[in-house]
Write an enzyme that holds these catalytic residues in place. Structure first.
Site, PDB file in Angstrom:
ATOM      1  CG  ASP A  64      97.214  -7.824   6.585  1.00 42.74           C
ATOM      2  OD1 ASP A  64      97.964  -8.491   7.327  1.00 42.74           O
ATOM      3  OD2 ASP A  64      97.011  -6.605   6.742  1.00 42.74           O
ATOM      4  CG  ASP A  84      99.417  -8.595   0.856  1.00 43.18           C
ATOM      5  OD1 ASP A  84      99.651  -7.579   1.528  1.00 43.18           O
ATOM      6  OD2 ASP A  84      98.310  -9.180   0.854  1.00 43.18           O
TER       7      ASP A  84
END
Length: 289
Positions: A42, A40
């Protein structure tokens, strides 16, 4: 930079459409081709939301007004305190993903993403997470970013970090220009797991030998789709699940930073919709020719 799009779009037997982009035209042949890592972006690979920093870079280039950015920053602060990602955010996030790139040339978005990454995103990459990614590369495995941001922005981040590529939200392109319509769904929650599964099928990956990294409980579908899950800078819900299931936890935050509530990726996209709407007229006038 040429405006030719470098995105693979795939639809599985259940009608789920997703897309990904290689970070380089020709990469090294992996020595462990059946294993890969999925990160991922963010708050896992970088502090904050990549789409927010991209918007901030656009504001510095006067694609938004100072007032638009001030409202955006105030809303970001509010979401730091109050917001969590949930299904109710998704319609707003989808609207943002559509409005954000409508009318832009693919080449312009990638060029600006490269400039803004170097200025604003690179200093916010978690060194610890970057080292984790490098370990997979050193082991001869491929490393993919998985983000709700437009796939072209994810591809730029992956290229700058020397990674394999990026899975991301795919916006429709006609004649090198974004139409404002999505291809498939926003890359969030279950969509990430579906995308990882599709890429694994196309690339010949063995998911039980793959690893996924995330900070958010919203990525549990992706984390449970692979053989090894790692919680990085986890939110409270993910930390509880990680402890219950015996998953590895890596927290690179310290002091006050660790106590902050990071901006969720869908919240950032929703906030961006407001900034885009408020600054649309100026945004269009100043769009690169």
């Amino acid at each position: 930079m040429a405006g030719t799009r470098r995105v693979t779009v795939s639809t599985d037997a259940h009608g789920h459409t997703t897309g990904w982009a290689d970070a380089t035209a020709v990469g090294p042949t992996p020595t462990d081709p059946r294993a890969a890592a999925f990160f991922d972006v963010d708050n896992t690979m970088m502090r904050g939301a990549s789409i927010y920093w991209f918007a901030r870079g656009l504001a510095a280039r006067r694609y938004f007004t100072t007032g638009d950015l001030a409202r955006f920053a105030w809303q970001q602060t509010r979401y730091r305190v109050l917001a969590t990602e949930h299904a109710g955010d998704m319609s707003q996030a989808r609207q943002a993903a559509l409005a954000f790139v409508e009318g832009w040339r693919v080449g312009d978005v990638e060029r600006l993403a490269e400039e803004i990454f170097d200025e604003l995103m690179a200093p916010r990459i978690w060194a610890g997470t970057r080292r984790l990614a490098q370990r997979h590369l050193d082991a001869g495995q491929r490393v993919w970013l998985v983000s709700a941001a437009p796939v072209e922005i994810g591809r730029v981040i992956a290229a700058r970090l020397g990674l394999t590529g990026a899975i991301g939200t795919v916006a429709e392109v006609v004649d090198g220009t974004y139409t404002g319509r999505l291809v498939g769904e926003l890359m969030h929650g279950p969509a990430k797991a579906e995308a990882v599964s599709q890429l694994a099928t196309v690339e010949g990956l063995d998911l039980p030998r793959c690893t996924a990294y995330s900070d958010s409980s919203n990525d549990l579908p992706m984390l449970t789709a692979v053989g090894r899950a790692v919680a990085v800078n986890p939110d409270g819900a993910l930390l509880r699940v990680a402890r219950e299931r015996g998953w590895e936890v890596r927290d690179f935050r310290t002091g006050r930073r660790a106590a902050r509530i990071a901006v969720p990726s869908t919240a950032a996209l929703g906030l961006l919709a407001g900034a885009v709407s408020a600054g649309r007229a100026l945004h269009r006038r100043r769009r690169p020719a």
